[in-house]
Design a protein around this motif. Structure first.
Motif, PDB file in Angstrom:
ATOM      1  N   SER A  51      37.201  87.492  10.608  1.00 28.17           N
ATOM      2  CA  SER A  51      37.395  86.056  10.414  1.00 28.17           C
ATOM      3  C   SER A  51      36.336  85.248  11.156  1.00 28.17           C
ATOM      4  N   VAL A  52      35.925  85.729  12.337  1.00 27.92           N
ATOM      5  CA  VAL A  52      34.894  85.031  13.108  1.00 27.92           C
ATOM      6  C   VAL A  52      33.553  85.124  12.392  1.00 27.92           C
ATOM      7  N   LEU A  53      33.256  86.311  11.832  1.00 23.03           N
ATOM      8  CA  LEU A  53      32.010  86.480  11.100  1.00 23.03           C
ATOM      9  C   LEU A  53      31.980  85.603   9.859  1.00 23.03           C
ATOM     10  N   ALA A  54      33.086  85.584   9.105  1.00 21.22           N
ATOM     11  CA  ALA A  54      33.144  84.760   7.901  1.00 21.22           C
ATOM     12  C   ALA A  54      33.015  83.280   8.238  1.00 21.22           C
ATOM     13  N   ASP A  55      33.606  82.867   9.352  1.00 23.94           N
ATOM     14  CA  ASP A  55      33.513  81.473   9.779  1.00 23.94           C
ATOM     15  C   ASP A  55      32.095  81.137  10.216  1.00 23.94           C
ATOM     16  N   ALA A  56      31.451  82.058  10.934  1.00 25.71           N
ATOM     17  CA  ALA A  56      30.085  81.814  11.396  1.00 25.71           C
ATOM     18  C   ALA A  56      29.131  81.615  10.232  1.00 25.71           C
TER      19      ALA A  56
END
Length: 283
Positions: free
Chosen positions: A170-175
């Motif tokens: 989720s952090v990667l997709a948000d970044a």
């Protein structure tokens, strides 16, 4: 650094000056009200030579000298961090305005200094090897790749090294501003491959309109939130991105699942010799 910058400036070595600035950290003034949280952070600007310039300084001492100690608060930002949050492609960067030496960097110069091309990166560090790039995939794109005997990729990809520290899907997709790539299980799927033929991976300098593209001497026009400085359009990240057009995937390209538990699992590997994907059960 300031001593070396002064020496390079005095001998007229602009290349050395720009190299020092590329790896420098800058003090960016912050108003008292913004420091207290009473107003939003704003870019400090000066005007001149027909352009607006964001003002930064090579040290706190330099900032206080030119502002007469009026400015008490500041942010410390690198050149690439400045580029990631750049407010307007028409604005330039003023380093040490009012001091000697000072530098005015046109927006195109700023973009290329902060985010060099892959070819320039390799020329600067020839022992770094072939860079690895990757792209987040939709489920439908996975099927298209697996069904293709000569798989290719178009659009935007990013430098895998810049997100190697992110182990949460989720952090990667948000970044990367791609939350729609998350699966029902909370995973993301990545297409990862070596960037063979670096000239095919173009750094997307440009803007959201003709004026913005021309301001950075770029070649790309995209819809907002495109920044045009060679970075993903997320001001909180410094992730280099590249634009490709029908690049044939090389041997050894992989489809990798980053699961919700933070573990990477290779799901398929491309065999260019036989024109097929080999499914990987477990590793």
């Amino acid at each position: 650094m300031e001593e070396r910058l002064q020496e390079a400036y005095e001998r007229g070595d602009l290349t050395a000056c720009l190299t020092l600035l590329r790896f420098a950290e800058f003090a960016c003034p912050v108003s008292d009200a913004a420091a207290r949280g009473e107003e939003q952070l704003a870019w400090p600007t000066v005007t001149g030579a027909g352009r607006v310039w964001v003002a930064v300084y090579t040290s706190v001492e330099a900032m206080r000298e030119t502002t007469g100690n009026v400015i008490r608060h500041f942010r410390v930002l690198s050149l690439v961090e400045l580029a990631a949050g750049w407010p307007d492609p028409r604005w330039g960067l003023a380093v040490n305005p009012g001091l000697e030496p000072s530098f005015l960097l046109e927006p195109g110069t700023l973009a290329r200094l902060a985010v060099p091309t892959l070819e320039q990166d390799l020329a600067a560090e020839p022992d770094s090897g072939i860079p690895i790039v990757q792209k987040l995939l939709q489920v439908s794109q996975i099927h298209e790749l697996l069904d293709s005997e000569r798989p290719s990729v178009s659009g935007y990809c990013h430098h895998a090294l810049d997100v190697a520290h992110i182990a949460t899907p989720s952090v990667l997709a948000d970044a990367l501003l791609q939350e729609d790539t998350l699966t029902a299980e909370g995973a993301v799927n990545l297409l990862r491959w070596p960037a063979i033929g670096l000239e095919l991976y173009r750094t997307p300098y440009g803007g959201t309109d003709e004026a913005g593209r021309a301001a950075v001497a770029g070649w790309v026009i995209e819809e907002p939130p495109f920044v045009g400085m060679g970075l993903v359009p997320n001001p909180g990240q410094t992730i280099r991105e590249y634009k490709v057009d029908g690049i044939a995937l090389p041997h050894g390209s992989e489809i990798v699942e980053l699961a919700a538990d933070g573990q990477e699992r290779t799901r398929a590997r491309y065999d260019a010799d036989h024109g097929r994907w080999l499914l990987v059960e477990s590793e």
